[in-house]
Every structure is written in structure tokens, then in C-alpha cells.
Scaffold this motif. Structure first.
Motif, PDB file in Angstrom:
ATOM      1  N   GLN A 202       0.818  -1.207   0.000  1.00  0.00           N
ATOM      2  CA  GLN A 202       0.000   0.000   0.000  1.00  0.00           C
ATOM      3  C   GLN A 202       0.856   1.263   0.000  1.00  0.00           C
ATOM      4  N   ARG A 203       2.104   1.135   0.398  1.00  0.00           N
ATOM      5  CA  ARG A 203       3.022   2.268   0.419  1.00  0.00           C
ATOM      6  C   ARG A 203       3.827   2.366  -0.869  1.00  0.00           C
ATOM      7  N   GLN A 204       4.181   1.206  -1.423  1.00  0.00           N
ATOM      8  CA  GLN A 204       5.016   1.176  -2.624  1.00  0.00           C
ATOM      9  C   GLN A 204       4.673  -0.076  -3.417  1.00  0.00           C
ATOM     10  N   ASP A 205       4.242   0.085  -4.647  1.00  0.00           N
ATOM     11  CA  ASP A 205       3.807  -1.035  -5.474  1.00  0.00           C
ATOM     12  C   ASP A 205       5.013  -1.864  -5.911  1.00  0.00           C
ATOM     13  N   LEU A 206       5.057  -3.124  -5.482  1.00  0.00           N
ATOM     14  CA  LEU A 206       6.167  -4.012  -5.837  1.00  0.00           C
ATOM     15  C   LEU A 206       5.793  -4.977  -6.964  1.00  0.00           C
ATOM     16  N   TRP A 207       4.699  -4.708  -7.664  1.00  0.00           N
ATOM     17  CA  TRP A 207       4.295  -5.519  -8.823  1.00  0.00           C
ATOM     18  C   TRP A 207       4.149  -6.991  -8.418  1.00  0.00           C
ATOM     19  N   LEU A 208       3.273  -7.258  -7.501  1.00  0.00           N
ATOM     20  CA  LEU A 208       3.155  -8.594  -6.936  1.00  0.00           C
ATOM     21  C   LEU A 208       2.688  -9.641  -7.945  1.00  0.00           C
ATOM     22  N   ALA A 209       2.124  -9.208  -9.063  1.00  0.00           N
ATOM     23  CA  ALA A 209       1.612 -10.162 -10.056  1.00  0.00           C
ATOM     24  C   ALA A 209       2.660 -10.574 -11.087  1.00  0.00           C
ATOM     25  N   SER A 210       3.823  -9.958 -11.053  1.00  0.00           N
ATOM     26  CA  SER A 210       4.851 -10.295 -12.048  1.00  0.00           C
ATOM     27  C   SER A 210       5.961 -11.113 -11.407  1.00  0.00           C
ATOM     28  N   HIS A 211       6.789 -11.710 -12.247  1.00  0.00           N
ATOM     29  CA  HIS A 211       8.004 -12.328 -11.757  1.00  0.00           C
ATOM     30  C   HIS A 211       8.988 -11.234 -11.343  1.00  0.00           C
ATOM     31  N   ALA A 212       9.994 -11.629 -10.591  1.00  0.00           N
ATOM     32  CA  ALA A 212      11.034 -10.691 -10.197  1.00  0.00           C
ATOM     33  C   ALA A 212      12.097 -10.627 -11.286  1.00  0.00           C
ATOM     34  N   SER A 213      13.078  -9.798 -11.073  1.00  0.00           N
ATOM     35  CA  SER A 213      14.181  -9.641 -12.021  1.00  0.00           C
ATOM     36  C   SER A 213      14.967 -10.945 -12.162  1.00  0.00           C
ATOM     37  N   ALA A 214      15.767 -11.007 -13.208  1.00  0.00           N
ATOM     38  CA  ALA A 214      16.646 -12.174 -13.383  1.00  0.00           C
ATOM     39  C   ALA A 214      17.620 -12.291 -12.214  1.00  0.00           C
ATOM     40  N   GLU A 215      18.065 -11.155 -11.670  1.00  0.00           N
ATOM     41  CA  GLU A 215      18.988 -11.191 -10.537  1.00  0.00           C
ATOM     42  C   GLU A 215      18.346 -11.860  -9.320  1.00  0.00           C
ATOM     43  N   ALA A 216      17.067 -11.567  -9.082  1.00  0.00           N
ATOM     44  CA  ALA A 216      16.367 -12.193  -7.957  1.00  0.00           C
ATOM     45  C   ALA A 216      16.173 -13.681  -8.196  1.00  0.00           C
ATOM     46  N   GLN A 217      15.887 -14.057  -9.438  1.00  0.00           N
ATOM     47  CA  GLN A 217      15.738 -15.471  -9.759  1.00  0.00           C
ATOM     48  C   GLN A 217      17.067 -16.209  -9.570  1.00  0.00           C
ATOM     49  N   ARG A 307      10.435  -9.574 -16.144  1.00  0.00           N
ATOM     50  CA  ARG A 307       9.350  -9.581 -15.157  1.00  0.00           C
ATOM     51  C   ARG A 307       8.029 -10.035 -15.771  1.00  0.00           C
ATOM     52  N   HIS A 308       7.824  -9.715 -17.028  1.00  0.00           N
ATOM     53  CA  HIS A 308       6.544 -10.025 -17.673  1.00  0.00           C
ATOM     54  C   HIS A 308       6.629 -11.239 -18.600  1.00  0.00           C
ATOM     55  N   ALA A 309       7.674 -12.049 -18.425  1.00  0.00           N
ATOM     56  CA  ALA A 309       7.868 -13.196 -19.314  1.00  0.00           C
ATOM     57  C   ALA A 309       6.830 -14.290 -19.094  1.00  0.00           C
ATOM     58  N   GLY A 310       6.180 -14.300 -17.927  1.00  0.00           N
ATOM     59  CA  GLY A 310       5.166 -15.316 -17.658  1.00  0.00           C
ATOM     60  C   GLY A 310       5.717 -16.604 -17.073  1.00  0.00           C
ATOM     61  N   ALA A 311       7.026 -16.739 -17.021  1.00  0.00           N
ATOM     62  CA  ALA A 311       7.680 -17.926 -16.460  1.00  0.00           C
ATOM     63  C   ALA A 311       9.104 -17.537 -16.081  1.00  0.00           C
ATOM     64  N   PRO A 312       9.731 -18.282 -15.182  1.00  0.00           N
ATOM     65  CA  PRO A 312      11.123 -17.979 -14.832  1.00  0.00           C
ATOM     66  C   PRO A 312      12.044 -18.106 -16.038  1.00  0.00           C
ATOM     67  N   VAL A 313      13.054 -17.276 -16.077  1.00  0.00           N
ATOM     68  CA  VAL A 313      14.065 -17.352 -17.138  1.00  0.00           C
ATOM     69  C   VAL A 313      15.393 -17.876 -16.600  1.00  0.00           C
ATOM     70  N   ILE A 314      15.479 -18.009 -15.282  1.00  0.00           N
ATOM     71  CA  ILE A 314      16.647 -18.613 -14.647  1.00  0.00           C
ATOM     72  C   ILE A 314      16.182 -19.956 -14.100  1.00  0.00           C
ATOM     73  N   ALA A 315      16.676 -21.047 -14.681  1.00  0.00           N
ATOM     74  CA  ALA A 315      16.144 -22.358 -14.330  1.00  0.00           C
ATOM     75  C   ALA A 315      17.161 -23.450 -14.624  1.00  0.00           C
ATOM     76  N   PHE A 316      16.990 -24.572 -13.933  1.00  0.00           N
ATOM     77  CA  PHE A 316      17.790 -25.756 -14.207  1.00  0.00           C
ATOM     78  C   PHE A 316      17.266 -26.454 -15.460  1.00  0.00           C
ATOM     79  N   SER A 317      18.112 -27.271 -16.065  1.00  0.00           N
ATOM     80  CA  SER A 317      17.656 -28.182 -17.105  1.00  0.00           C
ATOM     81  C   SER A 317      16.755 -29.241 -16.476  1.00  0.00           C
ATOM     82  N   ASP A 318      16.053 -29.986 -17.293  1.00  0.00           N
ATOM     83  CA  ASP A 318      15.181 -31.037 -16.762  1.00  0.00           C
ATOM     84  C   ASP A 318      15.982 -32.059 -15.956  1.00  0.00           C
ATOM     85  N   ALA A 319      17.167 -32.392 -16.442  1.00  0.00           N
ATOM     86  CA  ALA A 319      17.974 -33.408 -15.756  1.00  0.00           C
ATOM     87  C   ALA A 319      18.416 -32.940 -14.373  1.00  0.00           C
ATOM     88  N   ILE A 320      18.879 -31.700 -14.290  1.00  0.00           N
ATOM     89  CA  ILE A 320      19.335 -31.195 -12.991  1.00  0.00           C
ATOM     90  C   ILE A 320      18.147 -30.866 -12.097  1.00  0.00           C
TER      91      ILE A 320
END
Length: 413
Positions: A202-217, A307-320
Motif C-alpha cells: 500500500q506504500r510502494q507497489d512491488l508488482w506482486l503479479a509479475s516475476h522478479a528480475s533475473a537477478e532475484a531469480q 518480469r513479464h515473461a510469464g515464467a522464470p528465465v533462470i532455471a535448471f535443465s530437466d535433468a538437474i
């Protein structure tokens, strides 16, 4: 011109930009701080955030907060502080490889566990149960509460007045908190978003509906990598399981086979070190390769596109990702719920519950600065003050407070 007279680049000119990817966060484009402050002559926004976190009281307390209950076995097991340092090292390495802002990734890694209670997740579970009628307790929300309210280091404001990007990353490093319809996502679907986050939003909009930055991921996955590796290490050193037991995880079995092939007959301690460093190396190299492919496919033009990609962009491969799940599935019964650890967990939970009950009945039993004014609070506000007090304790201080207030205090061993 003598070097001392050479013009120095200002922090906001970001001379390292030529090595940063287009989708990296940039301090010069930060959305700023809730309260405006003069700029620094030597540090950019994210560097100042990192430094404020390191110099905070909450950060120093991590030295004596439990990671997993094996501390009674010796001095070389991880605490929240040593875990945090390991997360920060991994986060910086991955951020550098991906052309991201290392300072922001490091700041997020250093702050990610500030809200943890004494006695690790056991303390959090016990405090959450005590607070169930008052909105519960969530260590991620408590981190936000610490950096926006509870730290009192500055004359002009409470908290650390961190930049928007750092606060956003702390709140959303595990993904969006609300969906497109405004309803809480799965993590908070049952109990709702913690009040501390709702209040700050309510004090500062942190865009709760989006993903975070790549750095946060990056910081979030660095946390997974660090605790997978060091919990294997600590569990082995504590004798909770041996190398043979780890072979139920195919990924670990392959690494153990490699170590034996390259270093036949290697002593157990060195073999453990070889295993742990291979786990970290494989996970780090995998997340870099996998994320590079995801980022190349998305081709984000800037940080907001992440942030608006709809899915994480920092991720493991399926195997890992499979190896990650299997390691966690092994550690849960063999370490976190090991009978030796379970005995200590129960005693620690009793300490937290006892303290909450006593302070609820007699708030004046808290230290003078925490007890001040509590008599005038309603029940919900009083409970939150008590939770803040207990959550900020180190393991040792919680035990000392219990000894002061009760005739018998359990020995956590």
C-alpha cells in the motif's frame, strides 16, 4: 594528468554496462527508494543496498542462528550466516556469467534469510503456530518487515530504505504472489498474502503479479544450490548418513563413481569435499547453460521483459531439476527428519512456544525497548510485537531468555 586528478566516473554512469546484458537491472534506471536520499559519490544504488544489509543488526545475528540442527556435533557446520555467504558467492558467479548485475544479485542473496527465526525452520513453524490467530508468521514477509521497519540505524527513517529492485526481489524471488485475477498464487492460496507484504504494498507497489528480475531469480536458485550441497556435507560430517546411502540418488551415485575412478581409495573427508564441490559445479554450470538458452529464446529487451515473461528465465535443465528434487527427497527423511535431529527440533519448538506464551501473558518480561508501550496495544499488535522480538533472537539469546524466565531449559543436544 596525475592519477589523483583524473576524472572519476560517477556510480550512476555504470562503467560496467558494456559487460551487462540488455535485460540486466541497472542502478541508473532504478525506480528509486521509498524515501528519496542524496546519491553516493562512490557507490550506486545496489551497492549501497548490499552494504546496508551487511551492516545491519539482523545480518550480524545470522552468525548464531541455526541452519540445520547439527551444531552440537562441532564447530564446522553451517549457520545462517555461513549459508548466506555461500549463497552470495554462487549468486555472483551466476550473475556474472549471464551478464546480470552482480551487486543486486549479491544484495538479494545476503538479505534472503534475514527474517528467519532462531532454530531454523523449526522456530518458524512454532512461531507460525503461535501466531495463527494473528495472521501467522512467514520468514520471507519478516525479511521485508526487517528492512522496511524493524532496523533502526538511520536518523531519518526506520528500516534500510532499500531500492525498489531489492525490495521487489526479496518479496518475489520465488515467483509472483498474486495471479492476473488478483488472487493469491498457490503458495499463499490457503492463508492469503502475509500482512507485512500487503501493508507495504500500500506504500510502494512491488508488482506482486509479475516475476522478479533475473537477478532475484538467480539468488533464489543460488539458495537451492548452496543448501543442497552443504546439507549433504553437514549430514555426512554429522554421521546422519554415509556415502553409500547417497547412492539412491543417481546423480550423486555418478559423482561418487567419478571420484572413486579418479582418486581410488581416497579418504572419506576428502571424498566428501570432492563430492560437494562437484555438486556445486554441476548445478552452477547447468543453470548458466539452461538460462542462456531460455534468455536467447525470449530475447528480452530489458529487465521489465523478464518480469513479464510469464515464467522464470533462470532455471535448471530437466535433468538437474530432477537431481534437485531427488536430493531434497533424500535429505528430508535422512537429515531434516532424522531421529537425532527430531529430538532437538522438538526441544527448540518448546522453547519458542514457551517464550511466546510468557511474553503474551507478561509483555513487560521482554527487554525494555521491546516492552515499551505494549500495554496499550490490541491483541493482534501485541502478538506481532512479540513475534518480532522472538524472530530477531539468536539461538543462544532465545535459550538465555528461556533460562531467565523458566526453571528448566532443554539442552539442544
Amino acid at each position: 594528468m596525475p592519477q589523483s586528478q583524473m576524472p572519476r566516473p560517477t556510480p550512476e554512469s555504470e562503467p560496467g554496462d558494456r559487460w551487462r546484458a540488455a535485460y540486466a537491472c541497472r542502478s541508473s534506471r532504478s525506480r528509486g527508494r521509498l524515501l528519496s536520499e542524496p546519491g553516493s559519490a562512490t557507490r550506486n544504488h545496489f551497492q549501497r543496498d548490499r552494504d546496508r544489509i551487511i551492516h545491519s543488526t539482523a545480518f550480524r545475528r545470522l552468525k548464531h542462528k541455526t541452519q540445520v540442527f547439527v551444531s552440537h556435533e562441532g564447530d564446522h557446520y553451517r549457520t545462517r550466516l555461513t549459508h548466506t555467504i555461500e549463497v552470495a558467492q554462487i549468486a555472483r558467479s551466476v550473475a556474472r556469467a549471464l551478464g546480470l548485475d552482480e551487486d543486486l544479485a549479491e544484495a538479494l542473496a545476503l538479505a534472503h534469510d534475514l527474517g528467519h527465526t532462531p532454530f531454523g525452520h523449526t522456530g518458524e513453524d512454532a512461531l507460525d503456530a503461535c501466531m495463527r490467530s494473528f495472521g501467522g508468521f512467514d520468514h520471507n514477509a519478516q525479511t521485508l518487515r526487517i528492512v522496511t521497519r524493524l532496523e533502526r540505524r538511520y536518523a531519518g527513517f526506520d528500516g534500510l530504505n532499500l531500492s525498489w529492485e531489492t525490495l521487489e526481489g526479496l518479496v518475489k524471488h520465488n515467483g509472483p504472489l498474486i495471479g492476473p485475477d488478483g488472487a493469491p498464487t498457490a503458495r499463499y492460496a490457503e492463508r492469503g498474502i502475509p500482512a507485512a507484504i500487503v501493508e507495504y504494498q500500500q506504500r510502494q507497489d512491488l508488482w506482486l503479479a509479475s516475476h522478479a528480475s533475473a537477478e532475484a531469480q538467480v539468488a533464489a536458485l543460488a539458495d537451492d544450490i548452496a543448501y543442497n550441497a552443504h546439507d549433504i556435507d553437514d549430514g555426512l560430517r554429522a554421521g546422519l548418513f554415509g556415502h553409500a546411502a547417497l547412492r539412491v540418488v543417481p546423480f550423486l551415485a555418478d559423482l561418487l563413481d567419478e571420484i572413486e575412478r579418479l582418486h581410488p581409495g581416497l579418504e572419506t573427508a576428502r571424498a566428501t569435499n570432492e563430492l560437494v564441490r562437484r555438486v556445486i559445479t554441476h548445478f552452477v554450470e547447468d543453470v548458466i547453460r539452461s538460462s542462456e538458452a531460455l534468455l536467447a529464446a525470449l530475447a528480452p529487451a530489458d529487465a521489465d521483459a523478464i518480469r513479464h515473461a510469464g515464467a522464470p528465465v533462470i532455471a535448471f535443465s530437466d535433468a538437474i531439476a530432477t537431481a534437485d528434487r531427488e536430493i531434497k527427497a533424500f535429505l528430508y527423511p535422512n537429515m531434516y527428519r532424522h531421529p537425532r535431529v527430531g529430538v532437538i527440533r522438538q526441544k527448540a519448538a518448546d522453547v519458542v512456544r514457551d517464550l511466546f506464551t510468557r511474553f503474551s501473558a507478561a509483555p513487560q518480561a521482554m527487554s525494555e525497548d521491546w516492552a515499551a508501550g505494549v500495554a496499550a496495544f490490541d491483541e493482534a499488535r501485541k502478538a506481532r510485537r512479540i513475534a518480532d522480538y522472538i524472530a530477531g533472537m539468536t539461538d543462544w539469546y532465545a535459550l538465555d531468555e528461556h533460562r531467565r524466565l523458566f526453571d528448566a531449559t532443554p539442552a539442544l543436544r
